[in-house]
Each structure stands twice: as structure tokens, then as C-alpha cells.
Write an enzyme that holds these catalytic residues in place. Structure first.
Site, PDB file in Angstrom:
ATOM      1  N   LYS A   1       0.795 -12.063   8.187  1.00 55.55           N
ATOM      2  CA  LYS A   1      -0.294 -11.378   7.486  1.00 55.55           C
ATOM      3  C   LYS A   1      -0.742 -12.328   6.385  1.00 55.55           C
ATOM      4  O   LYS A   1      -0.007 -12.569   5.425  1.00 55.55           O
ATOM      5  CB  LYS A   1       0.175 -10.043   6.910  1.00 55.55           C
ATOM      6  CG  LYS A   1      -0.888  -9.328   6.089  1.00 55.55           C
ATOM      7  CD  LYS A   1      -0.350  -8.064   5.437  1.00 55.55           C
ATOM      8  CE  LYS A   1      -1.396  -7.402   4.543  1.00 55.55           C
ATOM      9  NZ  LYS A   1      -0.859  -6.196   3.845  1.00 55.55           N
TER      10      LYS A   1
ATOM     11  N   THR B   1       0.825  -1.199   0.000  1.00 56.68           N
ATOM     12  CA  THR B   1       0.000   0.000   0.000  1.00 56.68           C
ATOM     13  C   THR B   1       0.863   1.255   0.000  1.00 56.68           C
ATOM     14  O   THR B   1       0.436   2.314  -0.459  1.00 56.68           O
ATOM     15  CB  THR B   1      -0.943  -0.005   1.223  1.00 56.68           C
ATOM     16  OG1 THR B   1      -1.649  -1.255   1.253  1.00 56.68           O
ATOM     17  CG2 THR B   1      -1.962   1.123   1.157  1.00 56.68           C
TER      18      THR B   1
ATOM     19  N   VAL C   1      -4.225  -6.329   9.136  1.00 51.57           N
ATOM     20  CA  VAL C   1      -3.358  -5.310   8.550  1.00 51.57           C
ATOM     21  C   VAL C   1      -4.221  -4.648   7.484  1.00 51.57           C
ATOM     22  O   VAL C   1      -4.503  -5.229   6.444  1.00 51.57           O
ATOM     23  CB  VAL C   1      -2.078  -5.901   7.948  1.00 51.57           C
ATOM     24  CG1 VAL C   1      -1.217  -4.787   7.350  1.00 51.57           C
ATOM     25  CG2 VAL C   1      -1.289  -6.655   9.014  1.00 51.57           C
TER      26      VAL C   1
ATOM     27  N   TYR D   1       4.384 -12.519   5.408  1.00 51.38           N
ATOM     28  CA  TYR D   1       3.330 -11.924   4.583  1.00 51.38           C
ATOM     29  C   TYR D   1       3.074 -12.833   3.386  1.00 51.38           C
ATOM     30  O   TYR D   1       3.902 -12.928   2.481  1.00 51.38           O
ATOM     31  CB  TYR D   1       3.775 -10.525   4.131  1.00 51.38           C
ATOM     32  CG  TYR D   1       2.785  -9.742   3.298  1.00 51.38           C
ATOM     33  CD1 TYR D   1       1.438 -10.101   3.187  1.00 51.38           C
ATOM     34  CD2 TYR D   1       3.200  -8.605   2.614  1.00 51.38           C
ATOM     35  CE1 TYR D   1       0.553  -9.362   2.428  1.00 51.38           C
ATOM     36  CE2 TYR D   1       2.322  -7.847   1.846  1.00 51.38           C
ATOM     37  CZ  TYR D   1       1.000  -8.229   1.757  1.00 51.38           C
ATOM     38  OH  TYR D   1       0.132  -7.489   0.999  1.00 51.38           O
TER      39      TYR D   1
END
Length: 295
Positions: A164, A47, A206, A136
């Protein structure tokens, strides 16, 4: 709950008109997030447009955000790479800056086998023992899935404290919760799956939407945790249109447009990403207005 909290914001990176990182707006946004529901902040993740940031820019973003939010808010550095050596180098820098954690994405493009994945993450953890690591898994972007069995092996390493999980598969959460210790944190990587995942053993999210509704996400998770599942479901359904609209174009295009509609200096993106189209912007305006997030 992990020591990172339950709502972590994957923060956008504001850019100035000339294309450089707007560190002043970054600082202002980071402080705002901590005051509106974010337990911790992830800097330089997807992001945050990490593929287009230089190492120098990332290092400065780590420093600026940590200085802005202080010691009481965990800052997690996106220092993953498909080069183990590069990931170690970036994570060492984050560790020396006193950051609280590192987000380590599954190596992309080179598609290592399960043993290669294990060795990659284990090498980073061993080289950087003073920083907690959040794995992740996002196969939609990396083209490689991190198997639950490999996560379970990695969970035995003391400073690998959670994951995540953004595979979009609820069964993966159940499988992980069966295999990893209770203290190993599982975070949803999809806002719309936060409540379903928490109901089967995840710890939090998250989030992208927490830029806009961090307090509401906290309220939803608190309601679920205290047994008020009806209220948690109500909040989830109220926010569901927002969750979906923030991904009608490639992340972070919609969230940067939504923040800009609220007055933040986040309109600019770096190529190859481009600003939101008029149709995306119109849908965001409608959804935000329905939630009283814009006038």
C-alpha cells in the site's frame, strides 16, 4: 491483480456510547461493504483507529469481521508495529484465525535505516509464512520512507505480495513497477491518486471513500481496465470532491462523520481524536448531497 482484489476498504471501527468497540455495528458494516464494491477489508489500520485499540479488541475485530464476511472475502489484519516482536505476535494471532493477509506499516517513531526496515519485514514474513503480507508505506504518519529498492528486495520473499503506497508520489509508483515483479501488487493509499497510479502500473486502492462509493470505484477501475479511459476519468472527477473532503480533517474523523450522516453508528472516536467540527460536517453534507449519498 493480487488475490486480494482491486478495491480494499480500510474499515472504520465503530464504538458504542460507552466507548467500547461496537462489534454488532462492525459486523453490519463489514457485510454492507462486501455488498457494495469492496473486494476485501482491512481491519485495524489507521482508519480503524488502531493506535487506541487494545490487542484483545483487535483480535476480536479480526474474528468478528472474518466470520461476518466469510471465506470469499479477503480480510487483511493491520498487525504492524514499530516493535518487530509485537508485530510478529499480532500477525501470528491473525494467521491462526485464518485471516487472508496482514498489513505491515513502516515502523514509526524509531526511524530504522533501510537495512533495519528490510530485516523487520523479513522477520515477520519468516515467522508467519502462512499469511500474505502487504507492506504499507506512509511517511507522512511514520516519518520514515520505505525505499523502492528495499521493497524490491522484500518482494523476493514469497509471502510478501504487495504494498500500500501512500507517499503521494506518482514517480514512486513508476519506480516500484520497474523494480518489482509483475505479480507484486501495488495499491494506492490515496483515493484521489487511484486512477493516476493505476495508469502507471498500480493494481487498485486501499480506500477510505469505498465506505461510501465502493461500487463507483469498481466501475471506474473496470472502465480503465477495459480501455474506456474517458469514462474512468469522468468518474474520477465526479468523486474528486469527495476524495478531498474525506481528508479535510485527520482521518478517520471525516469518514466517521460521513457514515454517521448516512445513519451508521460511527460518530464516536477515541481520544486523542475528536468528532468532526460543524464546518467539517457542513462541507461533508454538501459533498454527499451532490453525489446523492444523503437526502
Amino acid at each position: 491483480m493480487s488475490n486480494f482484489g482491486r478495491v480494499l476498504t480500510a474499515m472504520v471501527t465503530p464504538f458504542a456510547a460507552g466507548g467500547g468497540v461496537d462489534y454488532a455495528e462492525t459486523e453490519r458494516l463489514a457485510i454492507y461493504l462486501t455488498q457494495h464494491g469492496s473486494d476485501g477489508i482491512v481491519v485495524c489500520g489507521t482508519t480503524g483507529e488502531s493506535p487506541t485499540l487494545t490487542w484483545e479488541e483487535e483480535h476480536e475485530l479480526f474474528r468478528v469481521v472474518k466470520q461476518a464476511v466469510g471465506e470469499n472475502t479477503p480480510v487483511i489484519a493491520g498487525t504492524g508495529s514499530n516493535s518487530t516482536t509485537e508485530a510478529i505476535s499480532a500477525t501470528e494471532k491473525a494467521m491462526k484465525l485464518g485471516l487472508d493477509g496482514s498489513l505491515q506499516v513502516v515502523p514509526y517513531y524509531n526511524k530504522p535505516p533501510a537495512e533495519g526496515l528490510y530485516q523487520h519485514f523479513a522477520a515477520i514474513a519468516q515467522a508467519c509464512p502462512e499469511i500474505d503480507i502487504l507492506l504499507y508505506n506512509i511517511p507522512g504518519r511514520t516519518s520514515k520512507d520505505l525505499p523502492a529498492e528495499t521493497v524490491a528486495r522484500l518482494a523476493e520473499i514469497p509471502n510478501i505480495i504487495g504494498i500500500k503506497e501512500a507517499s503521494g508520489q506518482l514517480d514512486r509508483t513508476s519506480h516500484l513497477r520497474q523494480l518489482v515483479p509483475p505479480e507484486f501488487a501495488i495499491y494506492s493509499g490515496d483515493d484521489s491518486l487511484t486512477l493516476p497510479m493505476v495508469s502507471i502500473g498500480a493494481n487498485g486502492v486501499v480506500s477510505v471513500a469505498s465506505h461510501l462509493v465502493g461500487d463507483r470505484l469498481q466501475e471506474m477501475l473496470e472502465a480503465f481496465t477495459t480501455g474506456n479511459t474517458a469514462k474512468a476519468t469522468e468518474i474520477h472527477l465526479q468523486l474528486f470532491p469527495l476524495f478531498k473532503s474525506l481528508f479535510i480533517a485527520t482521518n478517520p474523523i471525516p469518514i466517521k462523520a460521513a457514515l454517521h450522516l448516512q445513519g451508521w453508528g460511527t460518530e464516536k472516536l477515541r481520544l486523542p481524536l475528536v468528532q468532526a467540527s460543524e464546518s467539517v460536517r457542513d462541507e461533508l453534507k454538501t459533498v454527499l448531497a451532490n453525489l446523492d449519498l444523503v437526502e
